[in-house]
Design a protein around this motif. Structure first.
Motif, PDB file in Angstrom:
ATOM      1  N   ASP A  67       3.383  16.453 -10.030  1.00  0.00           N
ATOM      2  CA  ASP A  67       4.011  17.665 -10.953  1.00  0.00           C
ATOM      3  C   ASP A  67       3.389  17.599 -12.330  1.00  0.00           C
ATOM      4  OD1 ASP A  67       6.101  19.003  -9.236  1.00  0.00           O
ATOM      5  OD2 ASP A  67       7.303  17.207  -9.818  1.00  0.00           O
ATOM      6  N   ALA A  68       2.179  16.601 -12.312  1.00  0.00           N
ATOM      7  CA  ALA A  68       1.550  16.419 -13.590  1.00  0.00           C
ATOM      8  C   ALA A  68       0.758  17.552 -13.974  1.00  0.00           C
ATOM      9  CB  ALA A  68       0.680  15.363 -13.629  1.00  0.00           C
ATOM     10  N   ASP A  69       0.526  18.071 -15.491  1.00  0.00           N
ATOM     11  CA  ASP A  69      -0.213  19.119 -16.005  1.00  0.00           C
ATOM     12  C   ASP A  69      -1.388  19.077 -15.376  1.00  0.00           C
ATOM     13  OD1 ASP A  69      -0.424  21.110 -17.554  1.00  0.00           O
ATOM     14  OD2 ASP A  69      -0.980  20.007 -19.296  1.00  0.00           O
ATOM     15  N   GLY A  70      -1.789  20.195 -15.013  1.00  0.00           N
ATOM     16  CA  GLY A  70      -3.183  20.569 -14.555  1.00  0.00           C
ATOM     17  C   GLY A  70      -3.376  20.067 -13.052  1.00  0.00           C
ATOM     18  N   VAL A  71      -2.284  19.695 -12.310  1.00  0.00           N
ATOM     19  CA  VAL A  71      -2.452  19.235 -11.032  1.00  0.00           C
ATOM     20  C   VAL A  71      -1.802  20.268 -10.007  1.00  0.00           C
ATOM     21  CG1 VAL A  71      -1.531  17.589  -9.283  1.00  0.00           C
ATOM     22  CG2 VAL A  71      -2.419  16.797 -11.485  1.00  0.00           C
ATOM     23  N   GLU A  72      -2.651  20.885  -9.102  1.00  0.00           N
ATOM     24  CA  GLU A  72      -2.147  21.923  -8.146  1.00  0.00           C
ATOM     25  C   GLU A  72      -1.227  21.380  -7.005  1.00  0.00           C
ATOM     26  OE1 GLU A  72      -5.098  24.597  -7.354  1.00  0.00           O
ATOM     27  OE2 GLU A  72      -5.214  25.415  -9.401  1.00  0.00           O
ATOM     28  N   SER A  73      -2.196  20.117  -6.544  1.00  0.00           N
ATOM     29  CA  SER A  73      -1.557  19.514  -5.351  1.00  0.00           C
ATOM     30  C   SER A  73      -1.856  18.302  -5.226  1.00  0.00           C
ATOM     31  CB  SER A  73      -1.705  20.217  -3.989  1.00  0.00           C
ATOM     32  OG  SER A  73      -2.910  20.473  -3.830  1.00  0.00           O
ATOM     33  N   VAL A  74      -1.316  17.395  -4.553  1.00  0.00           N
ATOM     34  CA  VAL A  74      -1.649  16.060  -4.162  1.00  0.00           C
ATOM     35  C   VAL A  74      -1.763  15.858  -2.588  1.00  0.00           C
ATOM     36  CG1 VAL A  74      -1.428  13.512  -4.396  1.00  0.00           C
ATOM     37  CG2 VAL A  74      -0.747  15.194  -6.280  1.00  0.00           C
ATOM     38  N   SER A  75      -2.502  15.364  -1.841  1.00  0.00           N
ATOM     39  CA  SER A  75      -2.645  15.251  -0.395  1.00  0.00           C
ATOM     40  C   SER A  75      -3.268  13.977   0.018  1.00  0.00           C
ATOM     41  CB  SER A  75      -3.822  16.292   0.011  1.00  0.00           C
ATOM     42  OG  SER A  75      -5.315  16.223  -0.165  1.00  0.00           O
ATOM     43  N   GLY A  76      -3.366  13.672   1.287  1.00  0.00           N
ATOM     44  CA  GLY A  76      -3.762  12.155   1.641  1.00  0.00           C
ATOM     45  C   GLY A  76      -2.845  11.489   2.245  1.00  0.00           C
ATOM     46  N   LEU A  77      -3.018  10.268   2.535  1.00  0.00           N
ATOM     47  CA  LEU A  77      -2.016   9.043   3.292  1.00  0.00           C
ATOM     48  C   LEU A  77      -2.398   7.677   2.573  1.00  0.00           C
ATOM     49  CD1 LEU A  77      -0.036   9.301   5.493  1.00  0.00           C
ATOM     50  CD2 LEU A  77      -1.965   8.538   7.064  1.00  0.00           C
ATOM     51  N   VAL A 110       0.759  -1.133   0.070  1.00  0.00           N
ATOM     52  CA  VAL A 110      -0.031   0.085   0.059  1.00  0.00           C
ATOM     53  C   VAL A 110       1.041   1.301   0.177  1.00  0.00           C
ATOM     54  CG1 VAL A 110      -1.756   1.232   1.328  1.00  0.00           C
ATOM     55  CG2 VAL A 110      -1.848  -0.969   0.795  1.00  0.00           C
ATOM     56  N   LYS A 111       1.947   1.235   0.921  1.00  0.00           N
ATOM     57  CA  LYS A 111       2.849   2.230   0.892  1.00  0.00           C
ATOM     58  C   LYS A 111       3.454   2.643  -0.336  1.00  0.00           C
ATOM     59  CE  LYS A 111       3.564   1.863   5.708  1.00  0.00           C
ATOM     60  NZ  LYS A 111       4.484   1.292   7.003  1.00  0.00           N
ATOM     61  N   GLN A 112       3.901   1.565  -0.868  1.00  0.00           N
ATOM     62  CA  GLN A 112       4.764   1.864  -2.112  1.00  0.00           C
ATOM     63  C   GLN A 112       4.068   2.254  -3.351  1.00  0.00           C
ATOM     64  OE1 GLN A 112       6.122  -2.214  -3.032  1.00  0.00           O
ATOM     65  NE2 GLN A 112       7.456  -2.347  -1.080  1.00  0.00           N
ATOM     66  N   LYS A 113       2.720   1.738  -3.428  1.00  0.00           N
ATOM     67  CA  LYS A 113       1.572   2.349  -4.545  1.00  0.00           C
ATOM     68  C   LYS A 113       1.375   3.933  -4.075  1.00  0.00           C
ATOM     69  CE  LYS A 113      -0.292  -2.260  -5.229  1.00  0.00           C
ATOM     70  NZ  LYS A 113      -1.469  -3.313  -5.043  1.00  0.00           N
ATOM     71  N   SER A 114       1.206   4.167  -3.086  1.00  0.00           N
ATOM     72  CA  SER A 114       0.632   5.506  -2.624  1.00  0.00           C
ATOM     73  C   SER A 114       2.091   6.335  -2.910  1.00  0.00           C
ATOM     74  CB  SER A 114       0.655   5.590  -1.078  1.00  0.00           C
ATOM     75  OG  SER A 114       0.378   6.753  -0.745  1.00  0.00           O
ATOM     76  N   GLU A 115       3.150   5.975  -2.793  1.00  0.00           N
ATOM     77  CA  GLU A 115       4.298   6.868  -3.253  1.00  0.00           C
ATOM     78  C   GLU A 115       4.503   6.915  -4.671  1.00  0.00           C
ATOM     79  OE1 GLU A 115       9.230   6.850  -2.606  1.00  0.00           O
ATOM     80  OE2 GLU A 115       8.240   5.051  -1.916  1.00  0.00           O
ATOM     81  N   TYR A 116       3.989   5.917  -5.353  1.00  0.00           N
ATOM     82  CA  TYR A 116       4.077   6.009  -6.700  1.00  0.00           C
ATOM     83  C   TYR A 116       3.064   6.902  -7.331  1.00  0.00           C
ATOM     84  CZ  TYR A 116       1.960   4.850 -11.432  1.00  0.00           C
ATOM     85  OH  TYR A 116       1.562   5.103 -12.644  1.00  0.00           O
ATOM     86  N   ILE A 117       1.791   6.974  -6.880  1.00  0.00           N
ATOM     87  CA  ILE A 117       0.687   7.763  -7.163  1.00  0.00           C
ATOM     88  C   ILE A 117       1.051   9.169  -6.831  1.00  0.00           C
ATOM     89  CG2 ILE A 117      -1.608   8.639  -6.778  1.00  0.00           C
ATOM     90  CD1 ILE A 117      -2.203   5.516  -6.147  1.00  0.00           C
ATOM     91  N   PHE A 118       1.490   9.471  -5.763  1.00  0.00           N
ATOM     92  CA  PHE A 118       2.164  10.819  -5.180  1.00  0.00           C
ATOM     93  C   PHE A 118       3.238  11.372  -6.380  1.00  0.00           C
ATOM     94  CE2 PHE A 118      -0.224  10.513  -1.417  1.00  0.00           C
ATOM     95  CZ  PHE A 118      -0.149  11.738  -0.969  1.00  0.00           C
ATOM     96  N   ASN A 119       4.106  10.354  -6.413  1.00  0.00           N
ATOM     97  CA  ASN A 119       5.167  11.117  -7.464  1.00  0.00           C
ATOM     98  C   ASN A 119       4.703  11.123  -9.071  1.00  0.00           C
ATOM     99  OD1 ASN A 119       7.136  10.842  -5.464  1.00  0.00           O
ATOM    100  ND2 ASN A 119       7.879   8.717  -5.868  1.00  0.00           N
ATOM    101  N   ALA A 120       3.860  10.478  -9.451  1.00  0.00           N
ATOM    102  CA  ALA A 120       3.314  10.513 -10.913  1.00  0.00           C
ATOM    103  C   ALA A 120       2.267  11.507 -10.891  1.00  0.00           C
ATOM    104  CB  ALA A 120       2.355   9.053 -10.873  1.00  0.00           C
TER     105      ALA A 120
END
Length: 388
Positions: A319-329, A306-316
């Motif tokens: 900085d994506a176009d149209g994304v201002e921020s990513v939050s959560g846990l 779960v943690k590894q997949k979370s890290e992947y989603i946050f990193n992906a």
């Protein structure tokens, strides 16, 4: 509009703003509509199907129990109910469990327990429960009162009295409020889900827990959405190194069947006596059999995944176009986008991904065991929908 959608519109109360998707069947993180179109499920029924759709082990556990005893009242003993309570207590250090049908009902039990405990120890006027602004604790009249969002309150006055709301992450304001009122309990979500998928600051949570303990104020942690592996720990409070007095949970624990639970710690394990609370369906043997399958499989290997997949989603996405921020846990993620969140969700549906919203954010609650290739496919579709 299809025949099914017309039936729904004609006969079902108009409380849901449904997307025009008629789901029929699925397996794992893939679901299919009436036309056979495939979707990747990034919402899991709002955090419910923790191991995906038609999970074989969960399905077998539920089916086996259905062939034995689908229901009996709480006047009698059943093995799944007792075994699930034991499992939850062993995994958390809590002492007793009350089973209900939903998160709101679990929170009702927590509130009743807190008020009875405070009344017996301090006096009947110690009934105030402090919750946080932007919180969400349910849709009953009492759990609406606990919810720290005024727009939920407007049409349903008068709400249950005795709730006050303080700003999240402002410990001094919380402390001042607690000392101004005759306070029975403080109730928090470690990640405010419906409030925008916002994780509380560690320092605030720890100070709150310490203050509550020093002043014999119960600490209730609402784990309805954050619990059962969603945060990368079995329960989200475990990320903060605290021990609540009461933990409430629902959603993912049942794996797809209605089930809620209030886990009672040492201070309150004997607060409720016979007749103080009850539930016709609480602890239903079929729901509990499914939950045993879920909870017994949330181990360190899965939580690491779960943690590894979370890290992947946050990193992906960060900085994506149209994304201002990513939050959560963990796998409870909010995406603030430059476009309206509802527009992003509609675009994702067109391209075969089912997402959710939370306030002005796109919300992701994928299955804990979503295969990495399917997750990557979904994230690329979400990125494309967000792009300006």
């Amino acid at each position: 509009m299809s025949e099914l959608q017309n039936l729904d519109k004609t006969y079902i109360a108009n409380t849901y703003s449904r997307f025009p998707v008629e789901l029929v069947y699925g397996m794992g993180s893939e679901v299919f509509d009436v036309n056979g179109k495939r979707y990747i499920d990034m919402g899991t029924g709002i955090g419910v199907t923790a191991f995906g759709i038609s999970d074989p082990e969960w399905t077998q556990a539920v089916t086996n129990q259905l062939t034995k005893l689908q229901h009996t009242s709480n006047l009698y003993y059943t093995e799944p109910c007792a075994f699930l309570a034991k499992l939850l207590c062993e995994k958390t250090g809590m002492k007793k469990v009350f089973f209900a049908n939903s998160g709101a009902e679990a929170n009702e039990c927590a509130i009743k327990t807190a008020r009875k405990y405070a009344a017996e120890k301090k006096g009947a006027d110690y009934y105030t429960i402090i919750t946080l602004q932007n919180s969400f604790h349910g849709r009953t009249i009492t759990t609406l009162a606990a919810t720290g969002q005024e727009h939920y309150h407007e049409l349903f006055q008068p709400l249950t009295q005795g709730f006050v709301h303080t700003p999240a992450n402002d410990f001094e304001a919380l402390k001042e409020t607690a000392l101004e009122h005759k306070t029975a309990a403080i109730m928090i979500e470690c990640v405010q889900g419906e409030g925008g998928v916002i994780a509380l600051e560690s320092d605030f949570v720890k100070k709150t827990a310490e203050f509550a303990k020093e002043n014999d104020i119960l600490l209730i942690v609402d784990e309805v959405q954050t619990g059962n592996g969603r945060s990368g720990k079995l329960y989200a409070y475990m990320n903060y190194d605290i021990m609540p007095d009461i933990v409430t949970t629902a959603k993912g624990i049942g794996g797809g069947l209605p089930l809620g639970a209030a886990l009672l710690g040492e201070k309150v394990e004997f607060t409720l006596g016979a007749g103080d609370h009850g539930s016709t369906f609480g602890g239903n043997p079929v729901s509990c059999a499914g939950a045993i399958s879920v909870i017994s499989r949330i181990d360190e290997a899965l939580l690491s995944e779960v943690k590894q997949k979370s890290e992947y989603i946050f990193n992906a996405l960060k900085d994506a176009d149209g994304v201002e921020s990513v939050s959560g846990l963990g796998l409870m993620i909010g995406i603030k986008t430059t476009k309206p969140a509802r527009d992003i969700v509609n675009k994702c549906i067109e391209n075969g991904v089912l997402c959710l919203t939370a306030k002005d954010k796109v919300r992701l609650l994928p299955a804990l065991n979503i295969p990495m290739d399917i997750l990557c496919e979904a994230i690329e579709i979400i990125k494309s929908a967000c792009a300006n």
